[in-house]
Design a protein around this motif. Structure first.
Motif, PDB file in Angstrom:
ATOM      1  N   TYR A   1      14.967  57.036  36.822  1.00 23.39           N
ATOM      2  CA  TYR A   1      14.745  55.644  36.427  1.00 23.39           C
ATOM      3  C   TYR A   1      13.765  54.966  37.387  1.00 23.39           C
ATOM      4  CZ  TYR A   1      18.470  55.973  32.990  1.00 23.39           C
ATOM      5  OH  TYR A   1      19.217  56.327  31.898  1.00 23.39           O
ATOM      6  N   GLY A   2      12.730  55.683  37.760  1.00 34.01           N
ATOM      7  CA  GLY A   2      11.756  55.162  38.708  1.00 34.01           C
ATOM      8  C   GLY A   2      10.914  54.022  38.184  1.00 34.01           C
ATOM      9  N   ASP A   3      10.948  53.784  36.866  1.00 31.62           N
ATOM     10  CA  ASP A   3      10.115  52.729  36.288  1.00 31.62           C
ATOM     11  C   ASP A   3      10.906  51.527  35.777  1.00 31.62           C
ATOM     12  OD1 ASP A   3      11.312  54.192  34.281  1.00 31.62           O
ATOM     13  OD2 ASP A   3       9.566  54.187  32.940  1.00 31.62           O
ATOM     14  N   ARG A   4      12.232  51.491  36.034  1.00 34.91           N
ATOM     15  CA  ARG A   4      13.003  50.352  35.512  1.00 34.91           C
ATOM     16  C   ARG A   4      14.331  50.199  36.238  1.00 34.91           C
ATOM     17  NH1 ARG A   4      12.935  54.691  32.255  1.00 34.91           N
ATOM     18  NH2 ARG A   4      14.768  55.361  31.066  1.00 34.91           N
ATOM     19  N   ASN A   5      14.914  49.018  36.069  1.00 36.51           N
ATOM     20  CA  ASN A   5      16.223  48.717  36.628  1.00 36.51           C
ATOM     21  C   ASN A   5      17.242  48.571  35.500  1.00 36.51           C
ATOM     22  OD1 ASN A   5      15.603  48.491  39.501  1.00 36.51           O
ATOM     23  ND2 ASN A   5      14.408  46.680  38.930  1.00 36.51           N
ATOM     24  N   HIS A   6      18.508  48.692  35.850  1.00 36.29           N
ATOM     25  CA  HIS A   6      19.577  48.505  34.874  1.00 36.29           C
ATOM     26  C   HIS A   6      19.983  47.040  34.837  1.00 36.29           C
ATOM     27  CE1 HIS A   6      19.690  52.814  34.966  1.00 36.29           C
ATOM     28  NE2 HIS A   6      20.129  52.857  36.208  1.00 36.29           N
ATOM     29  N   GLN A   7      20.468  46.590  33.678  1.00 33.26           N
ATOM     30  CA  GLN A   7      20.963  45.220  33.594  1.00 33.26           C
ATOM     31  C   GLN A   7      22.251  45.100  34.417  1.00 33.26           C
ATOM     32  OE1 GLN A   7      22.296  43.852  29.786  1.00 33.26           O
ATOM     33  NE2 GLN A   7      23.623  45.587  29.382  1.00 33.26           N
ATOM     34  N   PRO A   8      22.615  43.889  34.843  1.00 32.54           N
ATOM     35  CA  PRO A   8      23.844  43.704  35.626  1.00 32.54           C
ATOM     36  C   PRO A   8      25.060  44.271  34.897  1.00 32.54           C
ATOM     37  CG  PRO A   8      22.527  41.700  35.661  1.00 32.54           C
ATOM     38  CD  PRO A   8      21.867  42.626  34.668  1.00 32.54           C
ATOM     39  N   LEU A   9      25.937  44.936  35.638  1.00 29.69           N
ATOM     40  CA  LEU A   9      27.086  45.597  35.033  1.00 29.69           C
ATOM     41  C   LEU A   9      27.978  44.610  34.275  1.00 29.69           C
ATOM     42  CD1 LEU A   9      28.746  48.168  34.613  1.00 29.69           C
ATOM     43  CD2 LEU A   9      29.937  47.662  36.756  1.00 29.69           C
ATOM     44  N   GLN A  10      28.151  43.390  34.791  1.00 30.29           N
ATOM     45  CA  GLN A  10      29.013  42.424  34.120  1.00 30.29           C
ATOM     46  C   GLN A  10      28.521  42.126  32.711  1.00 30.29           C
ATOM     47  OE1 GLN A  10      31.954  41.572  35.392  1.00 30.29           O
ATOM     48  NE2 GLN A  10      32.332  40.633  33.391  1.00 30.29           N
ATOM     49  N   ASN A  11      27.188  42.065  32.544  1.00 33.84           N
ATOM     50  CA  ASN A  11      26.623  41.878  31.204  1.00 33.84           C
ATOM     51  C   ASN A  11      26.978  43.032  30.286  1.00 33.84           C
ATOM     52  OD1 ASN A  11      25.491  39.699  32.463  1.00 33.84           O
ATOM     53  ND2 ASN A  11      23.361  40.315  32.175  1.00 33.84           N
ATOM     54  N   THR A  12      26.901  44.241  30.847  1.00 31.01           N
ATOM     55  CA  THR A  12      27.230  45.445  30.076  1.00 31.01           C
ATOM     56  C   THR A  12      28.695  45.432  29.649  1.00 31.01           C
ATOM     57  OG1 THR A  12      25.548  46.739  31.248  1.00 31.01           O
ATOM     58  CG2 THR A  12      27.313  47.967  30.173  1.00 31.01           C
ATOM     59  N   LEU A  13      29.578  45.070  30.564  1.00 31.34           N
ATOM     60  CA  LEU A  13      31.007  45.039  30.240  1.00 31.34           C
ATOM     61  C   LEU A  13      31.313  44.001  29.170  1.00 31.34           C
ATOM     62  CD1 LEU A  13      32.624  45.422  33.786  1.00 31.34           C
ATOM     63  CD2 LEU A  13      32.365  47.147  32.001  1.00 31.34           C
ATOM     64  N   GLU A  14      30.623  42.870  29.210  1.00 34.44           N
ATOM     65  CA  GLU A  14      30.839  41.845  28.183  1.00 34.44           C
ATOM     66  C   GLU A  14      30.353  42.340  26.828  1.00 34.44           C
ATOM     67  OE1 GLU A  14      32.526  38.942  28.177  1.00 34.44           O
ATOM     68  OE2 GLU A  14      33.167  39.687  30.141  1.00 34.44           O
ATOM     69  N   GLU A  15      29.220  43.034  26.803  1.00 41.83           N
ATOM     70  CA  GLU A  15      28.735  43.634  25.556  1.00 41.83           C
ATOM     71  C   GLU A  15      29.764  44.606  24.988  1.00 41.83           C
ATOM     72  OE1 GLU A  15      24.863  45.413  25.282  1.00 41.83           O
ATOM     73  OE2 GLU A  15      24.015  43.991  26.711  1.00 41.83           O
ATOM     74  N   PHE A  16      30.325  45.426  25.874  1.00 40.87           N
ATOM     75  CA  PHE A  16      31.315  46.423  25.475  1.00 40.87           C
ATOM     76  C   PHE A  16      32.566  45.739  24.915  1.00 40.87           C
ATOM     77  CE2 PHE A  16      34.439  49.848  26.990  1.00 40.87           C
ATOM     78  CZ  PHE A  16      34.182  50.671  25.905  1.00 40.87           C
ATOM     79  N   ALA A  17      33.067  44.739  25.635  1.00 39.11           N
ATOM     80  CA  ALA A  17      34.270  44.028  25.201  1.00 39.11           C
ATOM     81  C   ALA A  17      34.038  43.325  23.860  1.00 39.11           C
ATOM     82  CB  ALA A  17      34.686  43.015  26.270  1.00 39.11           C
ATOM     83  N   ASN A  18      32.862  42.742  23.676  1.00 40.30           N
ATOM     84  CA  ASN A  18      32.549  42.055  22.420  1.00 40.30           C
ATOM     85  C   ASN A  18      32.478  43.030  21.248  1.00 40.30           C
ATOM     86  OD1 ASN A  18      32.428  39.557  23.678  1.00 40.30           O
ATOM     87  ND2 ASN A  18      30.219  39.647  24.028  1.00 40.30           N
ATOM     88  N   ALA A  19      31.913  44.214  21.490  1.00 37.93           N
ATOM     89  CA  ALA A  19      31.851  45.228  20.435  1.00 37.93           C
ATOM     90  C   ALA A  19      33.258  45.663  20.022  1.00 37.93           C
ATOM     91  CB  ALA A  19      31.036  46.430  20.908  1.00 37.93           C
ATOM     92  N   LEU A  20      34.132  45.832  20.992  1.00 40.91           N
ATOM     93  CA  LEU A  20      35.519  46.215  20.685  1.00 40.91           C
ATOM     94  C   LEU A  20      36.244  45.103  19.932  1.00 40.91           C
ATOM     95  CD1 LEU A  20      36.471  47.908  24.092  1.00 40.91           C
ATOM     96  CD2 LEU A  20      36.010  49.055  21.919  1.00 40.91           C
ATOM     97  N   GLU A  21      35.954  43.845  20.295  1.00 40.17           N
ATOM     98  CA  GLU A  21      36.564  42.699  19.610  1.00 40.17           C
ATOM     99  C   GLU A  21      36.104  42.641  18.150  1.00 40.17           C
ATOM    100  OE1 GLU A  21      38.768  39.271  18.861  1.00 40.17           O
ATOM    101  OE2 GLU A  21      38.882  40.660  20.575  1.00 40.17           O
ATOM    102  N   GLN A  22      34.808  42.876  17.916  1.00 43.11           N
ATOM    103  CA  GLN A  22      34.285  42.907  16.548  1.00 43.11           C
ATOM    104  C   GLN A  22      34.963  43.998  15.724  1.00 43.11           C
ATOM    105  OE1 GLN A  22      29.953  42.993  16.132  1.00 43.11           O
ATOM    106  NE2 GLN A  22      29.760  42.012  18.142  1.00 43.11           N
ATOM    107  N   ALA A  23      35.156  45.155  16.348  1.00 42.96           N
ATOM    108  CA  ALA A  23      35.793  46.272  15.654  1.00 42.96           C
ATOM    109  C   ALA A  23      37.238  45.936  15.296  1.00 42.96           C
ATOM    110  CB  ALA A  23      35.737  47.521  16.523  1.00 42.96           C
TER     111      ALA A  23
END
Length: 468
Positions: free
Chosen positions: A218-240
């Motif tokens: 990943y020498g050309d980019r950074n990852h988004q903040p983990l908290q954002n990722t966890l919220e995305e994950f939780a929201n997807a599970l809530e939708q399901a």
């Protein structure tokens, strides 16, 4: 007297996989990693592969970690005559038995299928180039070494492993080469972990080096903040949950499955997990999760503190609604569950394994949700689904894609660009950096950043030999 040593880049040079570097020190030959190039036909990879050296001439192998692109050619190395020692960490030694047996088993199964095809054409059958007995020999050759424990590999070569924080047992390889008054410090980063992820500690700093082989995935980019990722994950599970169907998560058995179990455990204890059942549907992931539980002492302390705070002894007890589906019958029964379940199954890119069977039975139901938690390579079924294909062919049948597809992109176990640069800048001395394990675009971006800080940096070329 100058040091009589050289290093040759044999794999993972200007590409991500196939890690392999040949170190020659006087009359000794040492391999750093012995990995497969992934994405190619496995039978072709095994049956037509030729080492760039004679395996019986290799005295030692030093392994950074257990992933197949770092270890997968070890059974073939043994089958072709290697009889030396393999140095690795305890975690790597335990995981190798699981991963290499699975890899060789799949090879033999695919070879059997191809030989039936050749027999029908009246063509010559292919002989296996190795078998499970060669995996057993690999395990017999393993000499586990603890982190920060210095070991003399041979005259003039001292080894020390530091925690790379990537997966269980992953290591930064530190080598001290000595000959008379001449001495060089060679460091191989292996795969450096993402400090934001759970379970594994942050990558260890290196005090001093003369030469550094550094990954650049990943020498050309950074990852988004983990908290954002966890919220995305939780929201997807809530939708399901609101849709009333099931959730299917393709995840690799090593590393990602264990992280997802931890995150689901967090959501469960926070009262945010509405599903009533989580199923780990992968014999290999189940076995690896047990190994993770055996070596919880190597987890990041903040994460073990969370586990113990909820009275959990391991990842399984941290998620009370977790079920383990070891047998094929248990896996098939999941397709009769109408709703309220989360199924974690391999493979992570949907190019095989139990997840494909689940997709056949569930993709066409609009109430179901499919959550991708890892990178999907071009040409895989997972990539086609992420790219929005509305119809896919599975087991000879056309399947409509009506399930909701989510892509959660921040769970990477690799360090991003800023973390790679920060790790490199902490190394003392005036090291020369050679970038490995990366696509050209990522390597060029990382090289530019390192040069901006005044660090000597080159992109390693396949076949290139350097003097130490």
């Amino acid at each position: 007297m100058p040091l009589d040593a050289s290093l040759t880049f044999l794999g993972a040079a200007e590409q991500v996989t196939g890690s392999c570097y040949l170190l020659k020190l006087k009359d000794k030959q040492i391999l750093l990693d012995c990995g497969m190039t992934q994405g190619e036909n496995q039978i072709t990879e095994w049956n037509k592969f030729r080492f760039a050296f004679r395996p019986k001439d290799i005295d030692y192998v030093i392994l950074s970690h257990a992933h197949i692109d770092h270890s997968g050619l070890l059974p073939l190395l043994v089958a072709k005559g290697f009889q030396g020692k393999i140095y690795c960490t305890q975690g790597t030694a335990l995981l190798l038995g699981v991963l290499l047996k699975d890899s060789v088993h799949l090879y033999l199964k695919d070879l059997e299928w191809q030989n039936r095809h050749l027999a029908r054409q009246g063509k010559r059958l292919l002989d296996p180039v190795m078998g499970i007995q060669d995996v057993e020999q690999v395990l017999d050759c393993c000499h586990p070494v603890g982190y920060k424990q210095k070991v003399t590999v041979c005259d003039g070569l001292e080894l020390e492993f530091l925690d790379a924080g990537h997966i269980l047992g992953s290591a930064i390889v530190q080598l001290a080469l000595k000959q008379g008054k001449a001495m060089r410090q060679l460091v191989f980063s292996g795969d450096l972990g993402n400090p934001s992820t759970v379970l594994m500690p942050d990558p260890s700093p290196v005090k001093m080096a003369d030469l550094v082989l550094m990954e650049s995935t990943y020498g050309d980019r950074n990852h988004q903040p983990l908290q954002n990722t966890l919220e995305e994950f939780a929201n997807a599970l809530e939708q399901a949950h609101k849709a009333g169907g099931n959730v299917f998560i393709p995840a690799f058995a090593l590393g990602r499955s264990q992280e997802i179990l931890y995150y689901l455990g967090l959501l469960y204890h926070q009262g945010r997990l509405k599903q009533k059942m989580v199923v780990l549907d992968s014999p290999m992931a189940i076995e690896i999760t047990k190994i993770y539980s055996e070596l919880m002492s190597e987890f990041d302390r903040k994460d073990t503190k969370v586990l113990h705070g909820f009275g959990a002894r391991d990842l399984q007890s941290f998620l009370p609604i977790l079920r383990l589906a070891s047998s094929m019958e248990e896996s098939m029964a999941l397709n009769r569950v109408s709703g309220g379940a989360i199924v974690i199954a391999g493979s992570g890119m949907c190019n095989g394994g139990r997840i494909v069977h689940h997709l056949k039975h569930n993709l066409w139901k609009s109430s179901n949700h499919l959550i991708f938690v890892g990178f999907q390579a071009k040409g895989t079924l997972g990539r086609r689904l992420v790219d929005g294909e509305k119809r896919v062919k599975l087991f000879g049948q056309n399947i409509a894609v009506k399930a909701t597809v989510h892509t959660i992109g921040g769970f990477s176990a690799h360090a991003g660009q800023d973390e790679l640069v920060g790790w490199a800048r902490m190394i003392g001395g005036q090291p020369r950096f050679y970038l490995v394990h990366g696509e050209p675009q990522a390597q060029q971006a990382l090289q530019s950043r390192l040069l901006d800080y005044g660090l000597h940096c080159q992109i390693a070329e396949k076949g290139q030999q350097i003097k130490l």
